[in-house]
Structures are given as structure tokens and as C-alpha cells.
Design a protein around this motif. Structure first.
Motif, PDB file in Angstrom:
ATOM      1  N   GLU A   6      44.637  95.764  -7.203  1.00  0.00           N
ATOM      2  CA  GLU A   6      45.853  96.535  -7.418  1.00  0.00           C
ATOM      3  C   GLU A   6      47.097  95.674  -7.316  1.00  0.00           C
ATOM      4  OE1 GLU A   6      45.449  99.615  -4.520  1.00  0.00           O
ATOM      5  OE2 GLU A   6      44.697 100.996  -6.015  1.00  0.00           O
ATOM      6  N   GLU A 100      40.793 114.240 -13.124  1.00  0.00           N
ATOM      7  CA  GLU A 100      41.330 113.021 -12.511  1.00  0.00           C
ATOM      8  C   GLU A 100      41.068 111.773 -13.350  1.00  0.00           C
ATOM      9  OE1 GLU A 100      40.467 116.008  -9.312  1.00  0.00           O
ATOM     10  OE2 GLU A 100      39.364 115.207 -11.030  1.00  0.00           O
ATOM     11  N   SER A 160      41.761 100.163 -10.457  1.00  0.00           N
ATOM     12  CA  SER A 160      42.028  98.975  -9.645  1.00  0.00           C
ATOM     13  C   SER A 160      42.786  97.951 -10.478  1.00  0.00           C
ATOM     14  CB  SER A 160      40.697  98.409  -9.128  1.00  0.00           C
ATOM     15  OG  SER A 160      40.005  99.388  -8.386  1.00  0.00           O
ATOM     16  N   GLN A 163      45.460  98.526 -13.291  1.00  0.00           N
ATOM     17  CA  GLN A 163      46.882  98.740 -13.039  1.00  0.00           C
ATOM     18  C   GLN A 163      47.660  97.427 -13.166  1.00  0.00           C
ATOM     19  OE1 GLN A 163      47.855 102.049 -12.756  1.00  0.00           O
ATOM     20  NE2 GLN A 163      45.689 102.075 -13.341  1.00  0.00           N
ATOM     21  N   VAL A 190      45.758 111.415 -10.061  1.00  0.00           N
ATOM     22  CA  VAL A 190      45.250 110.668  -8.903  1.00  0.00           C
ATOM     23  C   VAL A 190      46.469 110.188  -8.132  1.00  0.00           C
ATOM     24  CG1 VAL A 190      43.947 108.667  -8.117  1.00  0.00           C
ATOM     25  CG2 VAL A 190      43.156 109.961 -10.105  1.00  0.00           C
ATOM     26  N   SER A 191      46.771 110.853  -7.038  1.00  0.00           N
ATOM     27  CA  SER A 191      47.994 110.529  -6.293  1.00  0.00           C
ATOM     28  C   SER A 191      47.841 109.263  -5.451  1.00  0.00           C
ATOM     29  CB  SER A 191      48.387 111.703  -5.388  1.00  0.00           C
ATOM     30  OG  SER A 191      47.326 112.013  -4.489  1.00  0.00           O
ATOM     31  N   ASN A 192      46.622 108.980  -4.990  1.00  0.00           N
ATOM     32  CA  ASN A 192      46.377 107.799  -4.173  1.00  0.00           C
ATOM     33  C   ASN A 192      45.080 107.158  -4.656  1.00  0.00           C
ATOM     34  OD1 ASN A 192      45.311 106.100  -1.994  1.00  0.00           O
ATOM     35  ND2 ASN A 192      47.022 106.896  -0.785  1.00  0.00           N
ATOM     36  N   ALA A 193      45.206 106.074  -5.403  1.00  0.00           N
ATOM     37  CA  ALA A 193      44.034 105.456  -6.023  1.00  0.00           C
ATOM     38  C   ALA A 193      43.024 104.970  -4.988  1.00  0.00           C
ATOM     39  CB  ALA A 193      44.470 104.302  -6.921  1.00  0.00           C
ATOM     40  N   GLN A 194      43.504 104.374  -3.914  1.00  0.00           N
ATOM     41  CA  GLN A 194      42.598 103.838  -2.901  1.00  0.00           C
ATOM     42  C   GLN A 194      41.775 104.956  -2.256  1.00  0.00           C
ATOM     43  OE1 GLN A 194      41.877 100.760  -2.263  1.00  0.00           O
ATOM     44  NE2 GLN A 194      40.483 101.230  -0.570  1.00  0.00           N
ATOM     45  N   GLN A 195      42.422 106.041  -1.901  1.00  0.00           N
ATOM     46  CA  GLN A 195      41.704 107.152  -1.285  1.00  0.00           C
ATOM     47  C   GLN A 195      40.710 107.774  -2.262  1.00  0.00           C
ATOM     48  OE1 GLN A 195      44.482 109.960   0.360  1.00  0.00           O
ATOM     49  NE2 GLN A 195      45.306 108.510   1.870  1.00  0.00           N
ATOM     50  N   LYS A 197      39.165 106.291  -4.738  1.00  0.00           N
ATOM     51  CA  LYS A 197      38.023 105.399  -4.909  1.00  0.00           C
ATOM     52  C   LYS A 197      37.069 105.491  -3.717  1.00  0.00           C
ATOM     53  CE  LYS A 197      40.812 102.025  -5.927  1.00  0.00           C
ATOM     54  NZ  LYS A 197      41.336 100.659  -6.197  1.00  0.00           N
TER      55      LYS A 197
END
Length: 311
Positions: A6, A100, A160, A163, A190-195, A197
Motif C-alpha cells: 500500500e 465490495e 494492496s 493502489q 471498502v472503507s479500510n483495505a487492511q481490515q 483483507k
């Protein structure tokens, strides 16, 4: 394209790697861990293809980016068709996130931006992309448990390193700040990519799969990478033709629309041109020194006549 970090400050050598999970409870036998470990070599090979290296350095021509977008459109159309087909199948259902994740509509917007309202009439699936598409359809219809490998390879990469590629493309191609042409990389839901994933990996790990099936999924993920690399190699070959075209004088013989193999200039570069191709013959003749001298003389005479007329 499969990708993975990211941070835009990340090193080029790491761009296709997925982030390490920070959950101490993850088991080495969890599918997410097996996929991460089992595809490392494929990650390395993919990140070292010339197309990817050039892309990351901002050396991406607009026409080549358009063709890459076409390849993605056909790939995701096949993938999401098979995901829809298997949305109630327990071997895949927990990973069905159409709102999503699905990219087909976003890619359609990008193609409309690049090719116009009649974009569907101007694009064609390339040979390498068609092989990828055929494999996805086979898996979705005959081995749906392996669909997990294709979904994981594509969507986790998009969320990931995709972006990073978005920013590179926007800057290198001078695309609008309103994100036209790069909607593929925009995940509005998808408001929070890490969460997200982490949720996706947790769902993968909860699938009721035996050891043999997990191994087959890892093998299929490596196949997915190979299909992607074949597409990269195909694009790289076209990219070299574009570079040669610019060096040879910039003949505007192909605008990125339709089957590039049907374009006389590129067919010649790819070694498939007919010996009797009129366009090929005309270009070859125009490159002869004597012909160029005669043309230059004619241009001088024409310029002199024009100047006389204006005076």
C-alpha cells in the motif's frame, strides 16, 4: 495485475508482495499462510517481468495501459461470472463479496473513458488473456473450490499494490484527478483495505477444506500467476513495438483498439505480416534513402510554392 503493497514509498522489489499478517493465532496450515508461502516464487517472477518493472517506474504508454485495461476487463468478466455461479456453493460462498470487490463495472467505466461510448465494438480479447479466461471458466464450472485461488490472487493484489499502480498510472499518463481511467483501482465500498483483507483471509481459513484441496488451491494460485505473467509478456512485446514505432518516426498505425495482430505494422513487428502487405511495402519503400531524398526535394518545392503564393 497481481500486486501487493500500500505504501508508495515501498521498494520496487517488494511491490507484488502481500503484507505479513500480524495475527499470532494464524496457523502454518491455514490456507492464507499456505498461499502466502506457496506463491512467493511466483511473486518474485511476476515482479521481475519487464512490463511490471516499467510500469512501476512510470514508463507506461497510454495505448499499452489501455490494452492492459482491456485484458483486465475480460479477466474479471470471467472471474465474476463464475463467482456469481458459485455464490451459494459452500466451497466458495464465504468469499463472495460482490458489492465490495467486483471490478467489471469499474473496468467498463475505464474502457468507456478511453475508447468512447462504443468501446465494446473496439476491444478484443488477446490470445494470452483468452487462455486465462478459459481456465477461470473451467475452474468455476468443474472445480469451484479452486476459484478461491483466482479470487485471492486478483482481489488481494488490487487492494494492496494496486493502489500504488493507481498513483503511478495517474501521474505517468496525466489522468484526471477525478479518477477517470483508473476506476478499476477505486474500491468505494471498502472503507479500510487492511481490515477487509484480514476479514477475507479469516474467511478463507474458515473454509472446510482438507489438506489435499488446500494444496491444489496453492497450485492453482501459482497457475493464476503464470497466466498473469503471460499477459504481461504479451503486453511487453507490444510495448517494444510501440517503442520501435516512435524511434522509426512515429507512424500512427494502431490506436490500441481491436486485435493488434490485425494491424499491419505490429504484425510485422511480431513476425506475422504477410510478405505482400501493401502497408508494409509502403513503409519499407518510404525508408529508402533515395526515396526520402526525393520526398524532401518535393517538400522543399511545395514549401517554396506556398511561400510565393502567400507573398
Amino acid at each position: 495485475m497481481p500486486s501487493a503493497l500500500e505504501s508508495p514509498e515501498a521498494g520496487e522489489e517488494d511491490i507484488l508482495r502481500y503484507e505479513e499478517m500480524q495475527d499470532d493465532a494464524v496457523s502454518p496450515m491455514d490456507l492464507s499462510e499456505l498461499l502466502k508461502e506457496g506463491t512467493k516464487e511466483s511473486h518474485d517472477r511476476a515482479e521481475n517481468t519487464q512490463f511490471v518493472k516499467d510500469f512501476l517506474k512510470g514508463r507506461i504508454k497510454k495505448e499499452l495501459f489501455k490494452l492492459a485495461t482491456v485484458a483486465l476487463y475480460f479477466t474479471y468478466s470471467a472471474l465474476e461470472e463464475e463467482m456469481d455461479r458459485n455464490k451459494d456453493n459452500p466451497v466458495f460462498a464465504p468469499l463472495y463479496f460482490p458489492v465490495e470487490l467486483h471490478r467489471r463495472e469499474a473496468l467498463a467505466k475505464d474502457l468507456k473513458y478511453f475508447y468512447g461510448e462504443d468501446w465494446k465494438e473496439k476491444i478484443q480479447c488477446s490470445e494470452a488473456t483468452q487462455q486465462y479466461v478459459d481456465r477461470i471458466h473451467h475452474v468455476g464450472q468443474h472445480e469451484p473450490e479452486l476459484l478461491v485461488a483466482h479470487a485471492y490472487t486478483r482481489y488481494m493484489g488490487d487492494l494492496s499494490g494496486g493502489q500504488v499502480l493507481k498513483k503511478v498510472a495517474q501521474r505517468a499518463l496525466k489522468l484526471p484527478s477525478t479518477e477517470e481511467g483508473i476506476q478499476f483501482y477505486v474500491f468505494d465500498n471498502v472503507s479500510n483495505a487492511q481490515q477487509f483483507k484480514q476479514l477475507y483471509r479469516a474467511r478463507m481459513n474458515a473454509l472446510d477444506l482438507d489438506k489435499n484441496t488446500k494444496e491444489r488451491i496453492v497450485e492453482e494460485a501459482n497457475k493464476a500467476f503464470r497466466f498473469n505473467m503471460q499477459v504481461f509478456d504479451e503486453l511487453d512485446k507490444i510495448g517494444r513495438s510501440l517503442a520501435e514505432e516512435a524511434q522509426d518516426g512515429g507512424f500512427p498505425v494502431h490506436d490500441g483498439k481491436g486485435d493488434i495482430r490485425k494491424c499491419p505494422y505490429y504484425a510485422d513487428k511480431l513476425g506475422t505480416a504477410s510478405p505482400g502487405c501493401p502497408f508494409h511495402a509502403a513503409v519499407g519503400l518510404a525508408r529508402q534513402p533515395l526515396v526520402q531524398l526525393v520526398l524532401a526535394a518535393c517538400m522543399a518545392v511545395a514549401a517554396g510554392a506556398a511561400a510565393w503564393y502567400i507573398l
